[in-house]
Design a protein around this motif. Sequence first.
Motif, mmCIF file in Angstrom:
data_model
loop_
_atom_site.group_PDB
_atom_site.id
_atom_site.type_symbol
_atom_site.label_atom_id
_atom_site.label_comp_id
_atom_site.label_asym_id
_atom_site.label_seq_id
_atom_site.Cartn_x
_atom_site.Cartn_y
_atom_site.Cartn_z
ATOM 1 N N TRP A 98 0.831 -1.202 0.000
ATOM 2 C CA TRP A 98 0.000 0.000 0.000
ATOM 3 C C TRP A 98 0.866 1.252 0.000
ATOM 4 O O TRP A 98 1.778 1.386 0.823
ATOM 5 N N TYR A 99 0.579 2.139 -0.918
ATOM 6 C CA TYR A 99 1.261 3.430 -0.993
ATOM 7 C C TYR A 99 0.170 4.493 -1.027
ATOM 8 O O TYR A 99 -0.399 4.781 -2.083
ATOM 9 N N GLY A 100 -0.168 5.019 0.145
ATOM 10 C CA GLY A 100 -1.256 5.980 0.202
ATOM 11 C C GLY A 100 -1.698 6.235 1.625
ATOM 12 O O GLY A 100 -1.083 5.766 2.592
ATOM 13 N N SER A 101 -2.775 6.960 1.771
ATOM 14 C CA SER A 101 -3.290 7.354 3.079
ATOM 15 C C SER A 101 -3.889 6.170 3.835
ATOM 16 O O SER A 101 -4.530 5.296 3.247
ATOM 17 N N GLY A 151 6.211 9.121 11.412
ATOM 18 C CA GLY A 151 4.900 9.184 10.795
ATOM 19 C C GLY A 151 5.086 9.495 9.314
ATOM 20 O O GLY A 151 5.826 10.423 8.964
ATOM 21 N N LEU A 152 4.461 8.726 8.448
ATOM 22 C CA LEU A 152 4.684 8.865 7.011
ATOM 23 C C LEU A 152 3.354 9.034 6.288
ATOM 24 O O LEU A 152 2.387 8.326 6.575
ATOM 25 N N GLU A 153 3.320 9.931 5.327
ATOM 26 C CA GLU A 153 2.069 10.238 4.644
ATOM 27 C C GLU A 153 1.597 9.128 3.720
ATOM 28 O O GLU A 153 0.398 8.914 3.572
ATOM 29 N N THR A 154 2.526 8.447 3.090
ATOM 30 C CA THR A 154 2.132 7.451 2.085
ATOM 31 C C THR A 154 2.592 6.027 2.408
ATOM 32 O O THR A 154 2.154 5.083 1.770
ATOM 33 N N LEU A 155 3.481 5.869 3.372
ATOM 34 C CA LEU A 155 3.966 4.540 3.746
ATOM 35 C C LEU A 155 3.543 4.193 5.174
ATOM 36 O O LEU A 155 4.225 3.451 5.871
ATOM 37 N N GLY A 156 2.410 4.747 5.593
ATOM 38 C CA GLY A 156 1.973 4.571 6.970
ATOM 39 C C GLY A 156 1.732 3.134 7.369
ATOM 40 O O GLY A 156 2.115 2.710 8.471
ATOM 41 N N LEU A 157 1.110 2.347 6.504
ATOM 42 C CA LEU A 157 0.833 0.951 6.836
ATOM 43 C C LEU A 157 2.130 0.179 7.024
ATOM 44 O O LEU A 157 2.297 -0.547 8.013
ATOM 45 N N TYR A 158 3.044 0.334 6.086
ATOM 46 C CA TYR A 158 4.350 -0.330 6.184
ATOM 47 C C TYR A 158 5.054 0.093 7.470
ATOM 48 O O TYR A 158 5.614 -0.737 8.202
ATOM 49 N N ALA A 159 5.014 1.396 7.776
ATOM 50 C CA ALA A 159 5.673 1.912 8.976
ATOM 51 C C ALA A 159 5.079 1.308 10.243
ATOM 52 O O ALA A 159 5.806 0.975 11.190
ATOM 53 N N ILE A 160 3.774 1.152 10.276
ATOM 54 C CA ILE A 160 3.115 0.554 11.441
ATOM 55 C C ILE A 160 3.599 -0.875 11.655
ATOM 56 O O ILE A 160 3.911 -1.290 12.780
ATOM 57 N N THR A 161 3.686 -1.641 10.581
ATOM 58 C CA THR A 161 4.136 -3.033 10.725
ATOM 59 C C THR A 161 5.585 -3.096 11.174
ATOM 60 O O THR A 161 5.968 -3.984 11.946
ATOM 61 N N LYS A 162 6.398 -2.159 10.706
ATOM 62 C CA LYS A 162 7.810 -2.178 11.065
ATOM 63 C C LYS A 162 8.026 -1.722 12.500
ATOM 64 O O LYS A 162 8.950 -2.178 13.184
ATOM 65 N N ALA A 163 7.176 -0.804 12.982
ATOM 66 C CA ALA A 163 7.215 -0.437 14.400
ATOM 67 C C ALA A 163 6.791 -1.622 15.257
ATOM 68 O O ALA A 163 7.361 -1.870 16.333
#
Length: 256
Positions: A98-101, A151-163
């Motif tokens: 996913w690349y988006g909000s 916090g990332l505008e377009t990679l938020g889902l990926y960032a959440i999983t990596k956190a």
Amino acid sequence: MLNVNLTGKVAVITGSSRGIGKGIALIYGQAGAKIVVSSRTLSACQEVVDEIEAAGGEAIAVACDIVSKPDCANLIDSARKAFGKIDILVCNAALNPWYGSLIDLPDETYDLCMNANVRSPLWLIQMVFPEMKERRDGSIILISSGAGMFGLETLGLYAITKAAEMQLGRNIAVEGGPFNVRANVIAPGLIDTDFAAPVKALPEMYNSIMSQIPLRRIGTVEEVAGAALFLVSDLGTFMNGHTMMCDGGTTIYKPG
């Protein structure tokens, strides 16, 4: 004497047919470990096995789709059948679908990413932990991302999983510590892999990113692999529950 010799160790590495995972497989093989190379494509895994064997190492290839629990179980079973045990687990394979909000994120995409990047590593850890606990020796590495720190505008889902992976590493470190089973996390920044190719092709974006890295360059696969070797070697035996930022200083730098 402390050293980085992994002779006698067996390492299972997911997503190791290319990029960071391949780099870790190669450096572990050079250090003497027996390697289980894994990704979805068996032929790509076999190419890495051939490279390891050509350098005098020992390895096998096992295809595994990390979102399939039976595939994960087969990976672990195949490693034990070939080499008798598992000393090192490196969870490197991940998805970024996913690349988006986050506001527009479909449920099924959320499930896919969480399953691949968080639940699958937990499955694999659950499968190897009992033998490591019984042996009172084992090392687990989760390959997260510097994205998990922002916090990332377009990679938020990926960032959440990596956190979440960082927290998974901390929890396993707490549970495994009394049994000498260590868990650590490596969080790379921008590394010179296929993932970085689109960024490198856009000079304006690339230069902007470089201005945010104190070293003013992207990292290499070998540099991440070196960190992974340190963590599982005699040199890293007091490292437990740590997230190692391998990002050239990005997370500590705020351009003035």
